[in-house]
Design a protein around this motif. Structure first.
Motif, PDB file in Angstrom:
ATOM      1  N   GLY A 199       0.795  -1.224   0.000  1.00 14.36           N
ATOM      2  CA  GLY A 199       0.000   0.000   0.000  1.00 14.36           C
ATOM      3  C   GLY A 199       0.824   1.269   0.000  1.00 14.36           C
ATOM      4  N   ALA A 200       2.026   1.204   0.573  1.00 16.60           N
ATOM      5  CA  ALA A 200       2.840   2.414   0.719  1.00 16.60           C
ATOM      6  C   ALA A 200       3.726   2.699  -0.486  1.00 16.60           C
ATOM      7  CB  ALA A 200       3.724   2.296   1.963  1.00 16.60           C
ATOM      8  N   MET A 201       3.889   1.729  -1.377  1.00 18.23           N
ATOM      9  CA  MET A 201       4.892   1.889  -2.431  1.00 18.23           C
ATOM     10  C   MET A 201       4.575   3.044  -3.368  1.00 18.23           C
ATOM     11  SD  MET A 201       6.676  -1.128  -4.659  1.00 18.23           S
ATOM     12  CE  MET A 201       6.732  -2.087  -3.145  1.00 18.23           C
ATOM     13  N   ARG A 202       3.317   3.195  -3.748  1.00 17.97           N
ATOM     14  CA  ARG A 202       2.965   4.271  -4.661  1.00 17.97           C
ATOM     15  C   ARG A 202       3.191   5.632  -4.010  1.00 17.97           C
ATOM     16  NH1 ARG A 202      -0.968   8.621  -5.367  1.00 17.97           N
ATOM     17  NH2 ARG A 202      -0.659   9.224  -7.539  1.00 17.97           N
ATOM     18  N   TYR A 203       2.858   5.739  -2.701  1.00 19.55           N
ATOM     19  CA  TYR A 203       3.041   7.007  -1.995  1.00 19.55           C
ATOM     20  C   TYR A 203       4.532   7.302  -1.801  1.00 19.55           C
ATOM     21  CZ  TYR A 203      -1.946   6.688  -1.230  1.00 19.55           C
ATOM     22  OH  TYR A 203      -3.312   6.604  -1.426  1.00 19.55           O
ATOM     23  N   ALA A 204       5.331   6.273  -1.605  1.00 22.95           N
ATOM     24  CA  ALA A 204       6.780   6.462  -1.517  1.00 22.95           C
ATOM     25  C   ALA A 204       7.342   6.955  -2.842  1.00 22.95           C
ATOM     26  CB  ALA A 204       7.453   5.152  -1.099  1.00 22.95           C
ATOM     27  N   PHE A 205       6.792   6.429  -3.935  1.00 18.63           N
ATOM     28  CA  PHE A 205       7.220   6.865  -5.267  1.00 18.63           C
ATOM     29  C   PHE A 205       6.910   8.350  -5.464  1.00 18.63           C
ATOM     30  CE2 PHE A 205       6.503   7.533  -9.792  1.00 18.63           C
ATOM     31  CZ  PHE A 205       7.596   6.927 -10.367  1.00 18.63           C
ATOM     32  N   VAL A 206       5.700   8.778  -5.061  1.00 18.13           N
ATOM     33  CA  VAL A 206       5.318  10.179  -5.191  1.00 18.13           C
ATOM     34  C   VAL A 206       6.218  11.065  -4.335  1.00 18.13           C
ATOM     35  CG1 VAL A 206       3.484  11.840  -4.723  1.00 18.13           C
ATOM     36  CG2 VAL A 206       2.925   9.651  -5.785  1.00 18.13           C
ATOM     37  N   ALA A 207       6.524  10.608  -3.106  1.00 20.27           N
ATOM     38  CA  ALA A 207       7.397  11.388  -2.232  1.00 20.27           C
ATOM     39  C   ALA A 207       8.803  11.491  -2.820  1.00 20.27           C
ATOM     40  CB  ALA A 207       7.447  10.748  -0.846  1.00 20.27           C
ATOM     41  N   ALA A 208       9.282  10.402  -3.415  1.00 20.20           N
ATOM     42  CA  ALA A 208      10.625  10.415  -3.997  1.00 20.20           C
ATOM     43  C   ALA A 208      10.713  11.333  -5.196  1.00 20.20           C
ATOM     44  CB  ALA A 208      11.024   8.996  -4.402  1.00 20.20           C
ATOM     45  N   ALA A 209       9.579  11.585  -5.860  1.00 20.44           N
ATOM     46  CA  ALA A 209       9.589  12.438  -7.043  1.00 20.44           C
ATOM     47  C   ALA A 209       9.823  13.907  -6.700  1.00 20.44           C
ATOM     48  CB  ALA A 209       8.267  12.288  -7.799  1.00 20.44           C
ATOM     49  N   ARG A 210       9.641  14.278  -5.443  1.00 19.49           N
ATOM     50  CA  ARG A 210       9.893  15.677  -5.077  1.00 19.49           C
ATOM     51  C   ARG A 210      11.368  16.037  -5.182  1.00 19.49           C
ATOM     52  NH1 ARG A 210       5.799  18.621  -3.041  1.00 19.49           N
ATOM     53  NH2 ARG A 210       3.830  17.543  -2.594  1.00 19.49           N
ATOM     54  N   PRO A 211      12.269  15.266  -4.565  1.00 22.16           N
ATOM     55  CA  PRO A 211      13.688  15.589  -4.753  1.00 22.16           C
ATOM     56  C   PRO A 211      14.240  15.077  -6.081  1.00 22.16           C
ATOM     57  CG  PRO A 211      13.477  13.727  -3.273  1.00 22.16           C
ATOM     58  CD  PRO A 211      12.078  14.213  -3.548  1.00 22.16           C
ATOM     59  N   MET A 212      13.516  14.189  -6.742  1.00 24.30           N
ATOM     60  CA  MET A 212      13.969  13.632  -8.026  1.00 24.30           C
ATOM     61  C   MET A 212      12.865  13.818  -9.056  1.00 24.30           C
ATOM     62  SD  MET A 212      15.900  10.136  -6.755  1.00 24.30           S
ATOM     63  CE  MET A 212      14.529   9.586  -5.716  1.00 24.30           C
ATOM     64  N   PRO A 213      12.685  15.029  -9.577  1.00 25.35           N
ATOM     65  CA  PRO A 213      11.553  15.324 -10.461  1.00 25.35           C
ATOM     66  C   PRO A 213      11.508  14.498 -11.739  1.00 25.35           C
ATOM     67  CG  PRO A 213      13.052  17.210 -10.287  1.00 25.35           C
ATOM     68  CD  PRO A 213      13.507  16.218  -9.295  1.00 25.35           C
ATOM     69  N   TRP A 214      12.613  13.872 -12.128  1.00 29.48           N
ATOM     70  CA  TRP A 214      12.588  13.041 -13.324  1.00 29.48           C
ATOM     71  C   TRP A 214      11.651  11.855 -13.162  1.00 29.48           C
ATOM     72  CZ3 TRP A 214      14.307   8.101 -12.332  1.00 29.48           C
ATOM     73  CH2 TRP A 214      15.143   7.932 -11.215  1.00 29.48           C
ATOM     74  N   LEU A 215      11.282  11.514 -11.904  1.00 35.29           N
ATOM     75  CA  LEU A 215      10.324  10.439 -11.688  1.00 35.29           C
ATOM     76  C   LEU A 215       8.913  10.816 -12.123  1.00 35.29           C
ATOM     77  CD1 LEU A 215      11.460   9.107  -8.183  1.00 35.29           C
ATOM     78  CD2 LEU A 215      11.656   7.917 -10.374  1.00 35.29           C
ATOM     79  N   ASN A 216       8.681  12.111 -12.360  1.00 37.06           N
ATOM     80  CA  ASN A 216       7.377  12.558 -12.839  1.00 37.06           C
ATOM     81  C   ASN A 216       7.240  12.475 -14.345  1.00 37.06           C
ATOM     82  OD1 ASN A 216       6.114  13.303 -10.358  1.00 37.06           O
ATOM     83  ND2 ASN A 216       7.393  15.149 -10.283  1.00 37.06           N
ATOM     84  N   GLY A 217       8.261  11.952 -15.007  1.00 36.03           N
ATOM     85  CA  GLY A 217       8.218  11.851 -16.451  1.00 36.03           C
ATOM     86  C   GLY A 217       7.111  10.930 -16.946  1.00 36.03           C
ATOM     87  N   PRO A 218       6.710  11.083 -18.223  1.00 39.36           N
ATOM     88  CA  PRO A 218       5.644  10.248 -18.775  1.00 39.36           C
ATOM     89  C   PRO A 218       6.100   8.809 -18.980  1.00 39.36           C
ATOM     90  CG  PRO A 218       6.589  11.619 -20.491  1.00 39.36           C
ATOM     91  CD  PRO A 218       7.229  12.058 -19.211  1.00 39.36           C
ATOM     92  N   LEU A 219       5.187   7.895 -18.781  1.00 38.02           N
ATOM     93  CA  LEU A 219       5.457   6.477 -19.002  1.00 38.02           C
ATOM     94  C   LEU A 219       4.612   5.977 -20.164  1.00 38.02           C
ATOM     95  CD1 LEU A 219       5.448   5.219 -15.312  1.00 38.02           C
ATOM     96  CD2 LEU A 219       7.399   5.074 -16.869  1.00 38.02           C
ATOM     97  N   ALA A 220       5.192   5.114 -20.975  1.00 38.30           N
ATOM     98  CA  ALA A 220       4.429   4.509 -22.059  1.00 38.30           C
ATOM     99  C   ALA A 220       3.367   3.589 -21.483  1.00 38.30           C
ATOM    100  CB  ALA A 220       5.366   3.706 -22.967  1.00 38.30           C
ATOM    101  N   PRO A 221       2.195   3.500 -22.128  1.00 40.94           N
ATOM    102  CA  PRO A 221       1.168   2.558 -21.661  1.00 40.94           C
ATOM    103  C   PRO A 221       1.738   1.143 -21.587  1.00 40.94           C
ATOM    104  CG  PRO A 221       0.286   4.010 -23.350  1.00 40.94           C
ATOM    105  CD  PRO A 221       1.763   4.246 -23.322  1.00 40.94           C
ATOM    106  N   SER A 222       1.363   0.418 -20.564  1.00 47.34           N
ATOM    107  CA  SER A 222       1.914  -0.918 -20.351  1.00 47.34           C
ATOM    108  C   SER A 222       0.840  -1.858 -19.823  1.00 47.34           C
ATOM    109  CB  SER A 222       3.081  -0.857 -19.363  1.00 47.34           C
ATOM    110  OG  SER A 222       3.476  -2.155 -18.970  1.00 47.34           O
ATOM    111  N   THR A 223       0.601  -2.929 -20.548  1.00 51.14           N
ATOM    112  CA  THR A 223      -0.329  -3.946 -20.084  1.00 51.14           C
ATOM    113  C   THR A 223       0.201  -4.609 -18.819  1.00 51.14           C
ATOM    114  OG1 THR A 223      -1.046  -4.362 -22.353  1.00 51.14           O
ATOM    115  CG2 THR A 223      -1.534  -6.064 -20.723  1.00 51.14           C
ATOM    116  N   ALA A 224       1.516  -4.794 -18.742  1.00 49.79           N
ATOM    117  CA  ALA A 224       2.112  -5.417 -17.565  1.00 49.79           C
ATOM    118  C   ALA A 224       1.860  -4.574 -16.330  1.00 49.79           C
ATOM    119  CB  ALA A 224       3.617  -5.600 -17.777  1.00 49.79           C
TER     120      ALA A 224
END
Length: 252
Positions: free
Chosen positions: A163-188
């Motif tokens: 449950g926490a992984m997505r929120y950790a990802f969002v928090a990590a994107a603040r000091p590392m804004p490249w994590l906010n980049g677009p992702l290609a659609p993925s069925t996986a």
């Protein structure tokens, strides 16, 4: 001074208010059916108030706060009401009161099914929008978080990583804004995300052997770690504008 001069336009729209009202009706129904206690009521009311505020401000900041809400967003709003009911039941379990598994399973199952509906409705009606996609994502993430709390009560705190992984990802994107980049659609990615809700709901409500439950939840966590690692690796590769020169990740 008019009320509209004080409040953001999104907060005055009827849809966020209807969502909060629907949440109260849900709590009343749960109170009648299950004897919902103070912890459940408090969690449900906090969820309703927070949902009203967050959705209202998102509408106000969307650039077009007065455009039609759209049928797909209405489906997501209904799903959020179900998630609020799940939240109330899980809050009760934190105090040692075992929630009625049939009710928890029903609310969670319908919420998961509707997750496959709102996107189709948005595409068929031509009402897809960044706001709708974000709204859908936030409801998904919170449902997974709440279900992980419920399962963690029996399997241990490690389940909270799901449950926490997505929120950790969002928090990590603040000091590392490249994590906010677009992702290609993925069925996986979509499959792994859907798997989390299904496995956690089954682990929380279906009487299975402990070893089976442990294996299913651990497998779901491993798949989620793999999915996030795959996306982080892709975002790292394409950071700084290299996305147009890099190969799109395969939709496995």
């Amino acid at each position: 001074m008019a009320l509209s001069d004080i409040c953001e336009p999104g907060l005055l729209r009827r849809e966020p208010a209807a969502g909060a009202g629907g949440q109260i009706v849900m709590l009343l129904l749960l109170g009648t059916a299950t004897g919902l206690g103070p912890a459940g009521w408090l969690a449900g009311l906090v969820f309703a108030a927070a949902g009203w505020a967050v959705l209202g401000r998102a509408l106000a900041r969307s650039g077009r706060p007065h455009r039609p809400f759209g049928p797909a967003n209405a489906v997501t709003l209904a799903r959020a009401t179900l998630v609020g009911g799940v939240t109330a039941l899980v809050a009760e379990s934190l105090l040692g009161d075992r929630p009625p598994l049939a009710v928890l399973a029903a609310l969670g199952a319908v919420a998961l099914v509707l997750d496959a509906v709102d996107g189709k409705v948005a595409r068929r009606t031509g009402t897809a929008s960044p706001l709708g996609a974000r709204f859908d994502m936030e409801v998904d993430a919170f449902l997974i978080l709440v279900l992980s709390v419920q399962v963690a009560l029996s399997l241990g705190p490690w389940v909270l990583l799901i449950g926490a992984m997505r929120y950790a990802f969002v928090a990590a994107a603040r000091p590392m804004p490249w994590l906010n980049g677009p992702l290609a659609p993925s069925t996986a990615r979509k499959t792994v995300a859907a798997l989390q809700g299904i496995v956690l709901l089954a682990a929380a409500t279906v009487p299975l052997p402990p070893a089976v439950v442990y294996g299913l939840v651990l497998g779901a966590l491993c798949s989620l770690v793999w999915s996030f690692a795959r996306d982080v690796r892709w975002l790292w590769r394409v950071r700084g504008g290299a996305r147009t020169r890099a190969r799109t990740p395969e939709n496995a």
